[in-house]
Scaffold this motif. Structure first.
Motif, PDB file in Angstrom:
ATOM      1  N   GLU A 100     -16.043  12.599  16.542  1.00  0.00           N
ATOM      2  CA  GLU A 100     -16.933  11.954  17.413  1.00  0.00           C
ATOM      3  C   GLU A 100     -18.368  13.436  17.221  1.00  0.00           C
ATOM      4  O   GLU A 100     -17.678  14.743  17.631  1.00  0.00           O
ATOM      5  CB  GLU A 100     -17.339  11.918  19.182  1.00  0.00           C
ATOM      6  CG  GLU A 100     -15.973  10.242  19.151  1.00  0.00           C
ATOM      7  CD  GLU A 100     -16.768   9.972  18.476  1.00  0.00           C
ATOM      8  OE1 GLU A 100     -17.902   9.228  18.799  1.00  0.00           O
ATOM      9  OE2 GLU A 100     -15.534   8.999  18.335  1.00  0.00           O
ATOM     10  N   SER A 101     -19.512  12.917  16.497  1.00  0.00           N
ATOM     11  CA  SER A 101     -20.493  14.015  16.191  1.00  0.00           C
ATOM     12  C   SER A 101     -21.548  13.404  15.941  1.00  0.00           C
ATOM     13  O   SER A 101     -21.392  12.152  15.413  1.00  0.00           O
ATOM     14  CB  SER A 101     -19.789  14.308  14.759  1.00  0.00           C
ATOM     15  OG  SER A 101     -19.656  14.121  13.052  1.00  0.00           O
ATOM     16  N   VAL A 102     -22.815  13.790  15.313  1.00  0.00           N
ATOM     17  CA  VAL A 102     -24.348  12.866  15.050  1.00  0.00           C
ATOM     18  C   VAL A 102     -24.611  14.956  14.379  1.00  0.00           C
ATOM     19  O   VAL A 102     -23.835  15.817  14.347  1.00  0.00           O
ATOM     20  CB  VAL A 102     -25.506  13.346  16.780  1.00  0.00           C
ATOM     21  CG1 VAL A 102     -24.633  12.535  17.242  1.00  0.00           C
ATOM     22  CG2 VAL A 102     -25.565  14.576  17.140  1.00  0.00           C
ATOM     23  N   VAL A 103     -25.555  13.779  13.657  1.00  0.00           N
ATOM     24  CA  VAL A 103     -26.343  14.901  12.495  1.00  0.00           C
ATOM     25  C   VAL A 103     -27.274  15.639  13.531  1.00  0.00           C
ATOM     26  O   VAL A 103     -28.023  14.799  14.166  1.00  0.00           O
ATOM     27  CB  VAL A 103     -26.588  14.587  10.889  1.00  0.00           C
ATOM     28  CG1 VAL A 103     -27.624  15.289  10.354  1.00  0.00           C
ATOM     29  CG2 VAL A 103     -25.525  13.979  10.362  1.00  0.00           C
ATOM     30  N   ASN A 104     -27.888  17.231  13.349  1.00  0.00           N
ATOM     31  CA  ASN A 104     -28.398  17.696  13.873  1.00  0.00           C
ATOM     32  C   ASN A 104     -30.043  17.851  12.975  1.00  0.00           C
ATOM     33  O   ASN A 104     -29.570  17.084  11.723  1.00  0.00           O
ATOM     34  CB  ASN A 104     -28.208  19.325  14.351  1.00  0.00           C
ATOM     35  CG  ASN A 104     -27.295  20.449  13.400  1.00  0.00           C
ATOM     36  OD1 ASN A 104     -28.282  20.425  12.307  1.00  0.00           O
ATOM     37  ND2 ASN A 104     -26.631  21.709  14.298  1.00  0.00           N
ATOM     38  N   GLU A 105     -30.512  18.686  14.009  1.00  0.00           N
ATOM     39  CA  GLU A 105     -32.197  18.830  12.915  1.00  0.00           C
ATOM     40  C   GLU A 105     -32.663  19.885  11.712  1.00  0.00           C
ATOM     41  O   GLU A 105     -33.284  19.859  10.840  1.00  0.00           O
ATOM     42  CB  GLU A 105     -32.881  19.341  14.032  1.00  0.00           C
ATOM     43  CG  GLU A 105     -33.057  20.595  14.035  1.00  0.00           C
ATOM     44  CD  GLU A 105     -32.344  20.519  15.895  1.00  0.00           C
ATOM     45  OE1 GLU A 105     -32.125  21.683  16.556  1.00  0.00           O
ATOM     46  OE2 GLU A 105     -31.520  19.756  16.015  1.00  0.00           O
ATOM     47  N   PHE A 106     -30.722  20.359  11.520  1.00  0.00           N
ATOM     48  CA  PHE A 106     -30.753  20.973  10.484  1.00  0.00           C
ATOM     49  C   PHE A 106     -29.729  20.407   9.309  1.00  0.00           C
ATOM     50  O   PHE A 106     -29.974  21.451   7.795  1.00  0.00           O
ATOM     51  CB  PHE A 106     -30.165  22.407  11.035  1.00  0.00           C
ATOM     52  CG  PHE A 106     -30.639  23.238  11.813  1.00  0.00           C
ATOM     53  CD1 PHE A 106     -32.167  23.853  11.887  1.00  0.00           C
ATOM     54  CD2 PHE A 106     -30.254  23.687  13.456  1.00  0.00           C
ATOM     55  CE1 PHE A 106     -32.770  24.639  12.876  1.00  0.00           C
ATOM     56  CE2 PHE A 106     -31.161  23.989  13.914  1.00  0.00           C
ATOM     57  CZ  PHE A 106     -32.386  24.327  13.858  1.00  0.00           C
ATOM     58  N   GLY A 107     -29.719  19.297   9.735  1.00  0.00           N
ATOM     59  CA  GLY A 107     -28.238  18.351   8.706  1.00  0.00           C
ATOM     60  C   GLY A 107     -27.514  18.447   8.795  1.00  0.00           C
ATOM     61  O   GLY A 107     -26.795  18.381   8.408  1.00  0.00           O
ATOM     62  N   GLN A 108     -27.509  19.181  10.034  1.00  0.00           N
ATOM     63  CA  GLN A 108     -25.740  19.805   9.773  1.00  0.00           C
ATOM     64  C   GLN A 108     -24.984  18.862  11.132  1.00  0.00           C
ATOM     65  O   GLN A 108     -25.322  18.012  11.799  1.00  0.00           O
ATOM     66  CB  GLN A 108     -25.282  21.169  10.243  1.00  0.00           C
ATOM     67  CG  GLN A 108     -25.478  22.053   8.945  1.00  0.00           C
ATOM     68  CD  GLN A 108     -25.261  23.663   9.410  1.00  0.00           C
ATOM     69  OE1 GLN A 108     -25.654  23.914  10.492  1.00  0.00           O
ATOM     70  NE2 GLN A 108     -25.642  24.050   8.198  1.00  0.00           N
ATOM     71  N   GLU A 109     -23.785  18.918  11.166  1.00  0.00           N
ATOM     72  CA  GLU A 109     -23.353  17.935  12.021  1.00  0.00           C
ATOM     73  C   GLU A 109     -22.710  18.286  13.353  1.00  0.00           C
ATOM     74  O   GLU A 109     -21.959  19.955  13.854  1.00  0.00           O
ATOM     75  CB  GLU A 109     -21.468  16.821  11.562  1.00  0.00           C
ATOM     76  CG  GLU A 109     -21.708  16.445  10.345  1.00  0.00           C
ATOM     77  CD  GLU A 109     -21.321  15.658  10.038  1.00  0.00           C
ATOM     78  OE1 GLU A 109     -20.301  14.377  11.177  1.00  0.00           O
ATOM     79  OE2 GLU A 109     -20.531  15.611   9.666  1.00  0.00           O
ATOM     80  N   ASN A 110     -22.949  18.046  14.506  1.00  0.00           N
ATOM     81  CA  ASN A 110     -22.596  18.757  15.583  1.00  0.00           C
ATOM     82  C   ASN A 110     -21.859  18.395  16.209  1.00  0.00           C
ATOM     83  O   ASN A 110     -21.345  16.478  15.948  1.00  0.00           O
ATOM     84  CB  ASN A 110     -23.683  18.778  16.863  1.00  0.00           C
ATOM     85  CG  ASN A 110     -24.700  19.544  16.243  1.00  0.00           C
ATOM     86  OD1 ASN A 110     -24.714  20.432  16.076  1.00  0.00           O
ATOM     87  ND2 ASN A 110     -26.516  19.992  17.156  1.00  0.00           N
ATOM     88  N   SER A 111     -19.851  18.598  16.811  1.00  0.00           N
ATOM     89  CA  SER A 111     -18.807  17.547  17.704  1.00  0.00           C
ATOM     90  C   SER A 111     -19.528  17.210  19.104  1.00  0.00           C
ATOM     91  O   SER A 111     -20.982  18.141  19.553  1.00  0.00           O
ATOM     92  CB  SER A 111     -18.110  18.217  17.763  1.00  0.00           C
ATOM     93  OG  SER A 111     -17.898  18.846  16.417  1.00  0.00           O
ATOM     94  N   VAL A 112     -19.553  16.297  19.146  1.00  0.00           N
ATOM     95  CA  VAL A 112     -20.000  15.410  20.598  1.00  0.00           C
ATOM     96  C   VAL A 112     -18.460  15.545  21.219  1.00  0.00           C
ATOM     97  O   VAL A 112     -18.063  15.147  20.995  1.00  0.00           O
ATOM     98  CB  VAL A 112     -20.806  13.510  20.452  1.00  0.00           C
ATOM     99  CG1 VAL A 112     -20.941  13.482  21.459  1.00  0.00           C
ATOM    100  CG2 VAL A 112     -21.881  13.951  19.511  1.00  0.00           C
ATOM    101  N   VAL A 113     -19.054  15.086  23.198  1.00  0.00           N
ATOM    102  CA  VAL A 113     -17.858  15.220  23.548  1.00  0.00           C
ATOM    103  C   VAL A 113     -18.775  14.620  24.905  1.00  0.00           C
ATOM    104  O   VAL A 113     -19.656  14.761  25.592  1.00  0.00           O
ATOM    105  CB  VAL A 113     -17.298  16.672  24.746  1.00  0.00           C
ATOM    106  CG1 VAL A 113     -18.564  17.539  25.156  1.00  0.00           C
ATOM    107  CG2 VAL A 113     -16.310  16.284  25.211  1.00  0.00           C
ATOM    108  N   VAL A 114     -18.020  12.961  25.263  1.00  0.00           N
ATOM    109  CA  VAL A 114     -18.494  12.893  26.434  1.00  0.00           C
ATOM    110  C   VAL A 114     -17.534  12.902  27.442  1.00  0.00           C
ATOM    111  O   VAL A 114     -16.535  12.596  27.648  1.00  0.00           O
ATOM    112  CB  VAL A 114     -18.859  11.613  25.938  1.00  0.00           C
ATOM    113  CG1 VAL A 114     -19.219   9.767  27.391  1.00  0.00           C
ATOM    114  CG2 VAL A 114     -19.299  11.224  24.765  1.00  0.00           C
ATOM    115  N   LEU A 115     -18.506  13.020  28.920  1.00  0.00           N
ATOM    116  CA  LEU A 115     -17.338  13.264  30.087  1.00  0.00           C
ATOM    117  C   LEU A 115     -18.304  12.013  31.058  1.00  0.00           C
ATOM    118  O   LEU A 115     -18.845  11.829  31.550  1.00  0.00           O
ATOM    119  CB  LEU A 115     -17.452  15.208  30.614  1.00  0.00           C
ATOM    120  CG  LEU A 115     -17.493  15.488  29.682  1.00  0.00           C
ATOM    121  CD1 LEU A 115     -17.653  17.034  30.264  1.00  0.00           C
ATOM    122  CD2 LEU A 115     -15.801  16.151  29.468  1.00  0.00           C
TER     123      LEU A 115
END
Length: 115
Positions: A100-115
């Motif tokens: 699970e990830s999203v693209v951040n404002e720098f064009g890189q991927e941030n991982s995502v955790v849903v709790l």
């Protein structure tokens, strides 16, 4: 000399590679006491986790290394969805064990955790 130096660092750069994990989810896991973040980085000197739950602080939260080179920490985080990244020896990396990830404002991927 440069080639020798790069070969010595090669294992470090493998941190971001994704391995086959089968049907087992390997990202952050809810356990007693909070959420456990972990990453395998046997050649790292220091690993931290940072994200929305730390205000994206560069200091983040330190992880502890076990004998097998797996770094981990358990933190209390309220329910919700959070973007995060690891900082391995000063290099920001996406969690290689979390799909699970999203693209951040720098064009890189941030991982995502849903709790």
């Amino acid at each position: 000399a440069l080639a020798d130096e790069l070969l010595q660092q090669e294992a470090f750069f493998r941190v971001g590679e994704r391995r086959e994990v089968g049907n087992v989810f390997q990202g952050p896991q809810r356990i007693a006491g909070g959420v456990r973040f972990a990453i395998e980085a046997p050649h790292a000197e220091e690993v931290r986790v940072t994200g929305q739950f730390t205000g994206w602080s560069y200091d983040g939260l330190p992880l502890d290394r076990d004998d097998d080179g797996v770094w981990s920490c358990t933190i209390e985080v309220p329910s919700g969805a959070y973007e995060y990244r690891f900082i391995v020896d000063g290099v920001w990396v996406k969690d290689p064990n979390n799909l699970e990830s999203v693209v951040n404002e720098f064009g890189q991927e941030n991982s995502v955790v849903v709790l």
